[in-house]
Design a protein around this motif. Structure first.
Motif, mmCIF file in Angstrom:
data_model
loop_
_atom_site.group_PDB
_atom_site.id
_atom_site.type_symbol
_atom_site.label_atom_id
_atom_site.label_comp_id
_atom_site.label_asym_id
_atom_site.label_seq_id
_atom_site.Cartn_x
_atom_site.Cartn_y
_atom_site.Cartn_z
ATOM 1 N N PRO B 276 0.815 -1.230 0.000
ATOM 2 C CA PRO B 276 0.000 0.000 0.000
ATOM 3 C C PRO B 276 0.842 1.271 0.000
ATOM 4 O O PRO B 276 1.823 1.364 0.734
ATOM 5 C CB PRO B 276 -0.798 -0.111 1.311
ATOM 6 N N VAL B 277 0.464 2.204 -0.843
ATOM 7 C CA VAL B 277 1.132 3.505 -0.892
ATOM 8 C C VAL B 277 0.065 4.602 -0.929
ATOM 9 O O VAL B 277 -1.075 4.360 -1.330
ATOM 10 C CB VAL B 277 2.043 3.666 -2.136
ATOM 11 N N THR B 278 0.456 5.788 -0.520
ATOM 12 C CA THR B 278 -0.411 6.963 -0.636
ATOM 13 C C THR B 278 0.236 7.917 -1.630
ATOM 14 O O THR B 278 1.452 8.115 -1.595
ATOM 15 C CB THR B 278 -0.555 7.661 0.729
ATOM 16 N N GLU B 279 -0.581 8.487 -2.519
ATOM 17 C CA GLU B 279 -0.025 9.463 -3.461
ATOM 18 C C GLU B 279 0.128 10.810 -2.755
ATOM 19 O O GLU B 279 -0.819 11.317 -2.152
ATOM 20 C CB GLU B 279 -0.937 9.585 -4.684
ATOM 21 N N LEU B 280 1.334 11.367 -2.850
ATOM 22 C CA LEU B 280 1.640 12.603 -2.128
ATOM 23 C C LEU B 280 0.650 13.718 -2.475
ATOM 24 O O LEU B 280 0.233 14.487 -1.602
ATOM 25 C CB LEU B 280 3.085 13.039 -2.444
ATOM 26 N N TRP B 281 0.251 13.805 -3.743
ATOM 27 C CA TRP B 281 -0.646 14.891 -4.137
ATOM 28 C C TRP B 281 -1.956 14.838 -3.358
ATOM 29 O O TRP B 281 -2.552 15.884 -3.073
ATOM 30 C CB TRP B 281 -0.896 14.873 -5.650
ATOM 31 N N GLN B 282 -2.398 13.613 -2.997
ATOM 32 C CA GLN B 282 -3.660 13.501 -2.266
ATOM 33 C C GLN B 282 -3.543 14.056 -0.848
ATOM 34 O O GLN B 282 -4.494 14.627 -0.313
ATOM 35 C CB GLN B 282 -4.117 12.042 -2.233
ATOM 36 N N VAL B 283 -2.353 13.893 -0.256
ATOM 37 C CA VAL B 283 -2.111 14.486 1.065
ATOM 38 C C VAL B 283 -2.158 16.006 0.952
ATOM 39 O O VAL B 283 -2.808 16.701 1.746
ATOM 40 C CB VAL B 283 -0.741 14.025 1.607
ATOM 41 N N ILE B 284 -1.480 16.519 -0.079
ATOM 42 C CA ILE B 284 -1.380 17.967 -0.264
ATOM 43 C C ILE B 284 -2.752 18.581 -0.565
ATOM 44 O O ILE B 284 -3.085 19.658 -0.092
ATOM 45 C CB ILE B 284 -0.357 18.273 -1.386
ATOM 46 N N ALA B 285 -3.557 17.845 -1.328
ATOM 47 C CA ALA B 285 -4.890 18.334 -1.685
ATOM 48 C C ALA B 285 -5.923 18.083 -0.583
ATOM 49 O O ALA B 285 -7.100 18.429 -0.737
ATOM 50 C CB ALA B 285 -5.336 17.681 -2.996
ATOM 51 N N GLY B 286 -5.488 17.451 0.538
ATOM 52 C CA GLY B 286 -6.408 17.202 1.654
ATOM 53 C C GLY B 286 -7.317 16.001 1.451
ATOM 54 O O GLY B 286 -8.320 15.843 2.141
ATOM 55 N N LEU B 287 -6.950 15.127 0.502
ATOM 56 C CA LEU B 287 -7.789 13.956 0.208
ATOM 57 C C LEU B 287 -7.313 12.696 0.920
ATOM 58 O O LEU B 287 -7.991 11.673 0.902
ATOM 59 C CB LEU B 287 -7.816 13.696 -1.305
ATOM 60 N N ALA B 288 -6.109 12.743 1.518
ATOM 61 C CA ALA B 288 -5.581 11.573 2.246
ATOM 62 C C ALA B 288 -4.774 12.083 3.439
ATOM 63 O O ALA B 288 -4.309 13.214 3.446
ATOM 64 C CB ALA B 288 -4.689 10.733 1.318
ATOM 65 N N ASP B 289 -4.630 11.214 4.424
ATOM 66 C CA ASP B 289 -3.844 11.594 5.600
ATOM 67 C C ASP B 289 -2.360 11.610 5.287
ATOM 68 O O ASP B 289 -1.863 10.753 4.548
ATOM 69 C CB ASP B 289 -4.057 10.569 6.734
ATOM 70 N N GLY B 290 -1.636 12.553 5.892
ATOM 71 C CA GLY B 290 -0.175 12.535 5.891
ATOM 72 C C GLY B 290 0.268 11.885 7.191
ATOM 73 O O GLY B 290 -0.075 10.741 7.467
ATOM 74 N N ARG B 291 1.015 12.625 7.997
ATOM 75 C CA ARG B 291 1.426 12.114 9.320
ATOM 76 C C ARG B 291 0.229 12.172 10.265
ATOM 77 O O ARG B 291 -0.354 13.232 10.471
ATOM 78 C CB ARG B 291 2.609 12.935 9.840
ATOM 79 N N ARG B 292 -0.131 11.042 10.834
ATOM 80 C CA ARG B 292 -1.289 10.966 11.734
ATOM 81 C C ARG B 292 -0.885 11.004 13.200
ATOM 82 O O ARG B 292 -1.634 11.435 14.047
ATOM 83 C CB ARG B 292 -2.074 9.669 11.486
ATOM 84 N N GLU B 293 0.348 10.467 13.500
ATOM 85 C CA GLU B 293 0.723 10.388 14.921
ATOM 86 C C GLU B 293 2.228 10.448 15.076
ATOM 87 O O GLU B 293 2.987 10.181 14.135
ATOM 88 C CB GLU B 293 0.172 9.102 15.530
ATOM 89 N N ALA B 294 2.649 10.803 16.272
ATOM 90 C CA ALA B 294 4.062 11.078 16.554
ATOM 91 C C ALA B 294 4.955 9.865 16.308
ATOM 92 O O ALA B 294 6.089 10.010 15.845
ATOM 93 C CB ALA B 294 4.227 11.566 17.998
ATOM 94 N N GLY B 295 4.469 8.677 16.584
ATOM 95 C CA GLY B 295 5.341 7.504 16.490
ATOM 96 C C GLY B 295 5.457 6.921 15.091
ATOM 97 O O GLY B 295 6.276 6.028 14.832
ATOM 98 N N GLN B 296 4.672 7.444 14.190
ATOM 99 C CA GLN B 296 4.604 6.890 12.829
ATOM 100 C C GLN B 296 5.908 7.138 12.058
ATOM 101 O O GLN B 296 6.491 8.231 12.141
ATOM 102 C CB GLN B 296 3.436 7.607 12.132
ATOM 103 N N ILE B 297 6.345 6.133 11.315
ATOM 104 C CA ILE B 297 7.471 6.327 10.399
ATOM 105 C C ILE B 297 6.895 6.649 9.026
ATOM 106 O O ILE B 297 6.128 5.857 8.466
ATOM 107 C CB ILE B 297 8.340 5.052 10.301
ATOM 108 N N THR B 298 7.234 7.828 8.491
ATOM 109 C CA THR B 298 6.779 8.186 7.146
ATOM 110 C C THR B 298 7.963 8.071 6.184
ATOM 111 O O THR B 298 9.100 8.371 6.547
ATOM 112 C CB THR B 298 6.219 9.623 7.099
ATOM 113 N N LEU B 299 7.670 7.599 4.979
ATOM 114 C CA LEU B 299 8.710 7.432 3.955
ATOM 115 C C LEU B 299 8.249 8.100 2.668
ATOM 116 O O LEU B 299 7.188 7.747 2.133
ATOM 117 C CB LEU B 299 8.956 5.932 3.706
ATOM 118 N N PHE B 300 9.019 9.053 2.180
ATOM 119 C CA PHE B 300 8.767 9.605 0.844
ATOM 120 C C PHE B 300 9.714 8.876 -0.108
ATOM 121 O O PHE B 300 10.923 9.081 -0.098
ATOM 122 C CB PHE B 300 9.011 11.116 0.821
#
Lengths: 355, 355
Positions: B276-300
């Motif tokens: 599973p991946v999230t498209e960055l543009w959807q985060v930027i456009a407010g259509l998907a979550d980016g960072r949800r919580e402090a402990g989460q590891i995010t990878l671009f």
């Protein structure tokens, strides 16, 4: 103190429209068309050495922008070309183009050039190459239906390569025909303006169609085509754009550049996906028959292919080297230490401060 | 009598490497990186307006040459870019690039520019854009593993956009690290050279990997990655080239530019096609979550996409217009009568004879 000149690696030879015109006059147009036909023929003979891919098209309401890459493993080329039929009414060219050669081993560009003129030259040379292998021996008369930007180049390539003597012109716009009459006066060709396509094809061994409408059209119908002629169909070159009635295709033996592209873009887009075609390169390489008999109708369903541009680009590269008809442009960043792109940027500022 | 100057339609503004460097100094590097991040963000917000296609690659033994086209229906862009890891040893750049903008309505080019520098700028701006949406709030320290041509641009974009204060460097080649130390002296960043990747990531909220080997590599292993970090993976960007151990991908939430391209070229080429991946543009456009919580590891998982080049090109176009930092080159043939390409060629010779 001034900023140092860019290093040699940073500089790419650029052939402007003006220098391309000078090159044509320096070599002589007919000689250039003859030499270019031979260069394309040589590359068609080694067809299997090339990476081949249908062009990458970006379609819009008004036209199309295409990228046409190829490579022989040593040299990479691509052409940028647009096709916008409505441009004519706005005073713009319908087709403009530029292209690039690069070294495969480093990825560095080695030539950037205008290709609007060069595309007209290579298209005419490719038509002459096909006619050399497919037209009846001793062809002396060509009908030229569609008298736009391509027309004179087509006529002169056939003269240079086949010894064509007579061109019979027709266009629905009489001003286009008058333009060709004017431009070919003094060319050594007999040029005859005709008032219909039917009249134009009288006595012609070669029939060239190069009209420009982006729509299904029927420039030639089956009853117009006698036995033994060679049809050089240039204008049907994108989806939805054809010039010949399909009944002609049912009687003709059809030769194409690259079937996956031609089945989408050429005259044969009207036909079943299994409609038989012969690849022109196989005829040239002696792997397939061209014209077998006098009564046969041969059709070159030309759409233009990346290898022809590759050939034209390498021809121009070899010829501008010796004539100096190019400028050098600073296209490639070349820091002293390749990893130090930032340092190059930083130092360029220091040097300017000191200047 | 001399040949007339080419008409305005024939001339295309060209930004050389020298003029691109002048433009950067004129605007200021950090301000440019900040503005470019905003321009890319604006285009990511209208992602669905663009034609999207994976880049067209021509692979060879030594590297790859790629064409990256896109269009928003008004403006068309493409970039030519190579990737040749062995170039470094020959004194050439690993990555060089140039690009073009054209009007979709006519197909006419309106800007040609160097993009070796511009690609480094847009890559850094895209990393900063992703970090703006994915990195922990208040991120002040970044580990920078791989200290090649991209490194300083990455550091300064994070400073300009996020207010980064400290950069911790590591490279297997100490000279590369020394180069970055030298280049970032006086930048306002605290820059610390470390003798291992493990040391470099101590206390970092953002970990950027930008190494260059064209092979599967493991720059980061799972045990090195604590909770809550943002990983900005730049170097894994073609088939066979990755930097992260797959166990990291199993723990991280992964964000990508364009999935059909990233699944072939990015870190996630190691994973199942359904990873599973999230498209960055959807985060930027407010259509998907980016960072949800402090402990989460995010990878671009960044590979670079054509829309970023489009944004960078239109930014440069608007900025060179006002500064005049361009030359005009005669790239497009422009006869008075668009159908009379031959006449233009013919007349250019007459004019030269009279000169």
């Amino acid at each position: 103190m001034t900023a140092p000149a860019p290093s040699e690696k940073a500089l790419v030879p650029f052939v402007s429209v003006d220098n391309m015109m000078r090159l044509v006059h320096h070599i002589g147009l007919e000689r250039l068309l003859f030499e270019l036909t031979d260069v394309i023929e040589a590359d068609f003979c080694r067809w299997e050495a090339f990476d081949k891919t249908p062009r990458i098209a970006s379609h819009s309401r008004d036209g199309v922008i295409e990228l046409m890459p190829t490579s022989d493993g040593e040299i990479y080329s691509f052409k940028y070309v647009n096709g916008h039929p409505k441009n004519l009414a706005l005073g713009f060219q319908t087709v403009t183009a530029f292209g690039l050669l690069a070294e495969v081993s480093t990825g560095y560009p080695v030539l950037l050039t205008e290709m609007t003129l060069l595309t007209a030259l290579r298209t005419a040379a490719t038509s002459a190459l096909a006619a050399r292998h497919l037209a009846p021996k001793g062809s002396h008369t060509m009908a030229l239906i569609g008298n736009g930007a391509q027309a004179e180049f087509q006529a002169l390539a056939m003269k240079a390569v086949l010894g064509l003597e007579t061109v019979r012109l027709f266009d629905i716009d009489q001003r286009a025909t008058e333009k060709v009459l004017r431009n070919l006066a003094g060319s050594g060709l007999d040029v005859i303006a005709c008032n219909s396509a039917e009249t134009a094809i009288e006595g012609a061994q070669i029939i060239t169609t190069c009209t420009a409408d982006k729509q299904y059209a029927t420039i030639l119908t089956d009853n117009m085509i006698g036995s033994g002629v060679h049809i050089n169909a240039i204008g049907g070159d994108c989806p939805g754009k054809t010039e010949l009635h399909r009944d002609i295709l049912l009687r003709a033996d059809t030769f194409v550049e690259y079937p996956p592209q031609t089945r989408v873009e050429g005259e044969i887009q009207q036909m079943d996906p299994n409609y038989p075609v012969t690849e022109l390169w196989q005829v040239i390489a002696g792997l397939a028959d061209g014209r077998r008999e006098a009564g046969q109708i041969t059709l070159f369903d030309s759409v233009g292919f990346a290898i022809e541009d590759f050939s034209a680009l390498r021809y121009v590269r070899s010829r501008v080297r010796e004539t100096g008809l190019f400028q050098e442009i600073d296209l490639i960043a070349d820091p002293d230490d390749p990893r130090d792109l930032f340092g190059m940027l930083q130092r360029s500022n220091t040097l300017k401060d000191c200047a």
